[in-house]
Scaffold this motif. Structure first.
Motif, mmCIF file in Angstrom:
data_model
loop_
_atom_site.group_PDB
_atom_site.id
_atom_site.type_symbol
_atom_site.label_atom_id
_atom_site.label_comp_id
_atom_site.label_asym_id
_atom_site.label_seq_id
_atom_site.Cartn_x
_atom_site.Cartn_y
_atom_site.Cartn_z
ATOM 1 N N VAL A 148 0.864 -1.182 0.000
ATOM 2 C CA VAL A 148 0.000 0.000 0.000
ATOM 3 C C VAL A 148 0.900 1.231 0.000
ATOM 4 N N VAL A 149 0.617 2.180 -0.876
ATOM 5 C CA VAL A 149 1.375 3.429 -0.943
ATOM 6 C C VAL A 149 0.498 4.565 -0.447
ATOM 7 N N VAL A 150 1.043 5.420 0.415
ATOM 8 C CA VAL A 150 0.291 6.567 0.908
ATOM 9 C C VAL A 150 1.117 7.833 0.764
ATOM 10 N N GLY A 151 0.457 8.916 0.353
ATOM 11 C CA GLY A 151 1.126 10.206 0.277
ATOM 12 C C GLY A 151 1.032 10.914 1.615
ATOM 13 N N VAL A 152 2.156 11.386 2.113
ATOM 14 C CA VAL A 152 2.218 12.042 3.430
ATOM 15 C C VAL A 152 2.686 13.480 3.242
ATOM 16 N N ASP A 153 1.917 14.437 3.773
ATOM 17 C CA ASP A 153 2.393 15.816 3.765
ATOM 18 C C ASP A 153 2.306 16.381 5.175
ATOM 19 N N ASP A 154 2.521 17.688 5.311
ATOM 20 C CA ASP A 154 2.563 18.287 6.648
ATOM 21 C C ASP A 154 1.233 18.907 7.045
ATOM 22 N N SER A 155 0.139 18.481 6.418
ATOM 23 C CA SER A 155 -1.183 19.009 6.756
ATOM 24 C C SER A 155 -2.050 17.908 7.354
ATOM 25 N N LYS A 156 -3.184 18.316 7.921
ATOM 26 C CA LYS A 156 -4.106 17.351 8.514
ATOM 27 C C LYS A 156 -4.821 16.530 7.441
ATOM 28 N N VAL A 157 -4.744 16.996 6.191
ATOM 29 C CA VAL A 157 -5.411 16.283 5.103
ATOM 30 C C VAL A 157 -4.891 14.854 4.985
ATOM 31 N N SER A 158 -3.605 14.676 5.220
ATOM 32 C CA SER A 158 -3.026 13.344 5.041
ATOM 33 C C SER A 158 -3.243 12.438 6.254
ATOM 34 N N ASP A 159 -3.702 12.986 7.389
ATOM 35 C CA ASP A 159 -3.856 12.160 8.589
ATOM 36 C C ASP A 159 -4.842 11.012 8.375
ATOM 37 N N GLY A 160 -6.003 11.336 7.791
ATOM 38 C CA GLY A 160 -6.987 10.281 7.533
ATOM 39 C C GLY A 160 -6.467 9.254 6.561
ATOM 40 N N ALA A 161 -5.726 9.718 5.552
ATOM 41 C CA ALA A 161 -5.161 8.798 4.565
ATOM 42 C C ALA A 161 -4.122 7.893 5.198
ATOM 43 N N ILE A 162 -3.290 8.449 6.084
ATOM 44 C CA ILE A 162 -2.258 7.642 6.753
ATOM 45 C C ILE A 162 -2.900 6.545 7.600
ATOM 46 N N LYS A 163 -3.902 6.932 8.376
ATOM 47 C CA LYS A 163 -4.588 5.952 9.234
ATOM 48 C C LYS A 163 -5.216 4.842 8.398
ATOM 49 N N GLU A 164 -5.886 5.226 7.308
ATOM 50 C CA GLU A 164 -6.522 4.238 6.442
ATOM 51 C C GLU A 164 -5.493 3.359 5.758
ATOM 52 N N ALA A 165 -4.372 3.943 5.347
ATOM 53 C CA ALA A 165 -3.326 3.172 4.678
ATOM 54 C C ALA A 165 -2.749 2.119 5.611
ATOM 55 N N TYR A 166 -2.528 2.484 6.866
ATOM 56 C CA TYR A 166 -2.057 1.497 7.844
ATOM 57 C C TYR A 166 -3.072 0.357 7.974
ATOM 58 N N ALA A 167 -4.347 0.713 8.064
ATOM 59 C CA ALA A 167 -5.385 -0.304 8.221
ATOM 60 C C ALA A 167 -5.426 -1.238 7.013
ATOM 61 N N GLN A 168 -5.306 -0.665 5.817
ATOM 62 C CA GLN A 168 -5.344 -1.487 4.606
ATOM 63 C C GLN A 168 -4.119 -2.391 4.510
ATOM 64 N N ALA A 169 -2.955 -1.862 4.872
ATOM 65 C CA ALA A 169 -1.739 -2.677 4.840
ATOM 66 C C ALA A 169 -1.843 -3.837 5.835
ATOM 67 N N SER A 170 -2.404 -3.555 6.994
ATOM 68 C CA SER A 170 -2.574 -4.598 8.004
ATOM 69 C C SER A 170 -3.551 -5.672 7.515
ATOM 70 N N LEU A 171 -4.681 -5.253 6.957
ATOM 71 C CA LEU A 171 -5.677 -6.189 6.441
ATOM 72 C C LEU A 171 -5.099 -7.083 5.356
ATOM 73 N N ARG A 172 -4.265 -6.498 4.516
ATOM 74 C CA ARG A 172 -3.736 -7.203 3.363
ATOM 75 C C ARG A 172 -2.402 -7.892 3.646
ATOM 76 N N ASN A 173 -1.919 -7.722 4.893
ATOM 77 C CA ASN A 173 -0.669 -8.354 5.298
ATOM 78 C C ASN A 173 0.477 -7.987 4.354
ATOM 79 N N THR A 174 0.624 -6.673 4.158
ATOM 80 C CA THR A 174 1.642 -6.204 3.237
ATOM 81 C C THR A 174 2.344 -4.967 3.789
ATOM 82 N N LYS A 175 3.379 -4.508 3.093
ATOM 83 C CA LYS A 175 4.129 -3.332 3.511
ATOM 84 C C LYS A 175 3.346 -2.047 3.251
#
Length: 287
Positions: A148-175
């Motif tokens: 799973v690839v996630v874009g990270v920036d210095d705004s709150k916009v990416s916070d939801g994406a980061i959290k979701e990306a972690y969840a998806q990576a965990s579900l899919r058992n991948t990096k």
């Protein structure tokens, strides 16, 4: 039980979207709702035109056939998954946004012409991604089992994406590949402005530390997820797409700056570029 909603139009991209959504619904413990939308209304250019009933019936039948075919794809992709099917008359974007209010995600294919004349080409998928209040996944090709690839920036916009990306990576058992660009200029351009390589390296190291700190809290919630940080000077959308290609990713996750409703703002430029150029599923997460 919550469900993932999939817009179906009979195209190859729509079929890929159904397969991706079925597997994801099974992973997340959701049901799957397949909806075919057909529009039997006349355009503003011919408001007095009456469409013959047999034409309307044929259009509806195309949509029905597409949904039934999609149900078979879903059952093959995720045996035992509960699948619901429906056919709705109306504007595709508005119907999907309305039906998707209670869905855990809306999934659409793009870049394909189907039996319903390509309802879910770019305009619909982009509109839904821009105006939905929840997760929207736009599938541009066959899904893979890569990171799973996630874009990270210095705004709150990416916070939801980061959290979701972690969840998806965990579900899919991948990096998880976390991509951060600390300037839109690439290294050659920075050197051209008189910034020497050592200074570029120092700024990159500072950015790596900042990204590590930003990810730390989420990492604690998902200790099973291995994270690879890609921190570099580059245009953000280009960096995310290049990382997806480099790691043969299965999913890209981005945040959205848009507001809900058709009078709201559209997606941010980075999210739009990624959606338009990606060849893999892209998940847009509302911040």
């Amino acid at each position: 039980m919550s469900a993932i909603l999939v817009g179906v139009d009979g195209s190859e991209a729509s079929t890929a979207a159904v397969g991706w959504a079925a597997k994801t619904a099974q992973l997340e413990g959701d049901e799957l709702k397949l909806v075919g939308v057909y529009d039997a209304s006349t355009s503003d250019y011919a408001p007095g035109l009456i469409i013959p009933q047999d034409v309307i019936d044929a259009i509806r039948q195309d949509a029905t056939d597409a949904v039934h075919a999609a149900a078979k794809v879903a059952e093959e992709a995720a045996p035992g998954l509960t699948v619901h099917c429906s056919i709705v008359d109306g504007d595709a974007s508005r119907v999907l946004l309305e039906l998707g209010k209670d869905a855990s995600a809306i999934v659409l294919g793009t870049r394909g012409l189907g039996g319903v004349k390509g309802l879910f080409l770019g305009s619909v998928s982009t509109n839904v991604a821009a105006h939905s209040h929840g997760r929207v996944v736009v599938v541009a090709g066959p899904s893979k089992d890569g990171p799973v690839v996630v874009g990270v920036d210095d705004s709150k916009v990416s916070d939801g994406a980061i959290k979701e990306a972690y969840a998806q990576a965990s579900l899919r058992n991948t990096k998880l590949i976390a991509v951060h660009t600390w300037t839109p200029l690439d290294a050659d351009a920075l050197h051209g402005y008189g910034i020497d390589p050592d200074e570029v390296e120092r700024m990159s190291e500072d950015a790596v530390a900042a990204v590590a700190e930003r990810l730390a809290g989420y990492g604690a919630d998902y200790p099973d997820v291995e994270v690879v940080r890609e921190v570099l000077p580059e245009e953000p959308a280009k960096a995310v797409l290049e990382a997806a290609a480099k790691y043969d990713a299965g999913l890209v996750v981005v945040g959205s700056r848009g507001r809900g409703g058709f009078k709201g703002l559209l997606l941010g430029s980075t999210s739009q570029k990624i959606l338009h150029h990606a060849t893999l599923p892209v998940m847009v997460v509302r911040s």
